[in-house]
Design an enzyme around this catalytic site. Sequence first.
Site, short mmCIF file in Angstrom:
data_model
loop_
_atom_site.label_atom_id
_atom_site.label_comp_id
_atom_site.label_asym_id
_atom_site.label_seq_id
_atom_site.Cartn_x
_atom_site.Cartn_y
_atom_site.Cartn_z
N LEU A 112 0.83 -1.19 0.00
CA LEU A 112 0.00 0.00 0.00
C LEU A 112 0.87 1.25 0.00
O LEU A 112 1.97 1.26 0.57
CB LEU A 112 -0.91 0.03 1.23
CG LEU A 112 -1.84 -1.17 1.45
CD1 LEU A 112 -2.69 -0.93 2.69
CD2 LEU A 112 -2.71 -1.42 0.24
N ASP A 113 0.37 2.32 -0.63
CA ASP A 113 1.04 3.61 -0.55
C ASP A 113 1.11 4.07 0.90
O ASP A 113 0.32 3.64 1.75
CB ASP A 113 0.28 4.67 -1.36
CG ASP A 113 0.30 4.38 -2.85
OD1 ASP A 113 1.27 3.77 -3.32
OD2 ASP A 113 -0.67 4.77 -3.53
N ARG A 114 2.01 4.98 1.16
CA ARG A 114 2.19 5.49 2.52
C ARG A 114 0.89 6.03 3.10
O ARG A 114 0.56 5.79 4.27
CB ARG A 114 3.26 6.60 2.52
CG ARG A 114 3.56 7.16 3.89
CD ARG A 114 4.72 8.12 3.83
NE ARG A 114 5.22 8.47 5.16
CZ ARG A 114 6.43 8.94 5.42
NH1 ARG A 114 7.28 9.13 4.44
NH2 ARG A 114 6.80 9.23 6.64
N THR A 152 -2.21 5.31 2.19
CA THR A 152 -3.33 4.37 2.17
C THR A 152 -3.31 3.51 3.42
O THR A 152 -2.27 2.97 3.80
CB THR A 152 -3.26 3.47 0.93
OG1 THR A 152 -3.21 4.29 -0.25
CG2 THR A 152 -4.46 2.55 0.85
#
Length: 259
Positions: free
Chosen positions: A64-66, A68
């Site tokens: 996951l993105d930071r 998210t």
Amino acid sequence: MKQAAPVNFTVLGETRALIAVDKPAGVLIHPSKPDGPRTLWDELRELLAYEIATGGQVSIINRLDRETSGVVLIAKDLAAARACATAMQAGQITKEYEAIVWGWPETDTFTVNAPILRLGEKSSSKIWLKRAVHPAGAVAVTEFSVIERLTLSGGRISRVRARPLTGRTHQIRVHLTHAGFPVVGDKIYGPDEEWYLRFVEGGWTDDMAKALWLPRHALHSARLALELDGVRHAWTSPLPADLADLTNPVVTGCDPPVH
């Protein structure tokens, strides 16, 4: 030296070969530089120290993105990691996200089938990692359904469920912007990419709060499911408070800006 501040997360479930955790927004999955903040990977290596010492490993399956939040799945040994990778490639891992977006989709369900590439490959962009829909891109398909539509005095927002059928970088955010419903708080794919550049240079400001309304993009990994060794597994994460509050003007005390 790596900063000592711990990363707080919740274990959602664990088997002999797998562990699923609930990642908070703002936490990096992997280290990006030697002296950076502690990451989820750092914490997992401590949590699974015994497994690592006895021949195991930490293999993060869905990254996951930071910004998210939500479900992250980890394989604890090589066999499980390979099985999960095979299942991912075969489309046998089901991932569901929830997002809060600007605007009201006209239909309760819709699908975006639009190829994605890194924008810098075909056009100029100040943000190296920014993606865009382009005919020369890789196949990308996302199914969406509307959970609720809300009217606040500052505009309309919707809570939507997203099911990506492919795994392109930033796919859900790119597809939602392409469909005309950018994610609330998105500094890259929202109203102006300059917000991202300003944020990198100087952090969160009052002007950003007025334009974006949330310090992180409103995207959450809500559910992940797969079958491994004949057993069906599923893990869920409820919408975190910062996103739940977006849909409750009584809690927030304010309305979002018009988009």
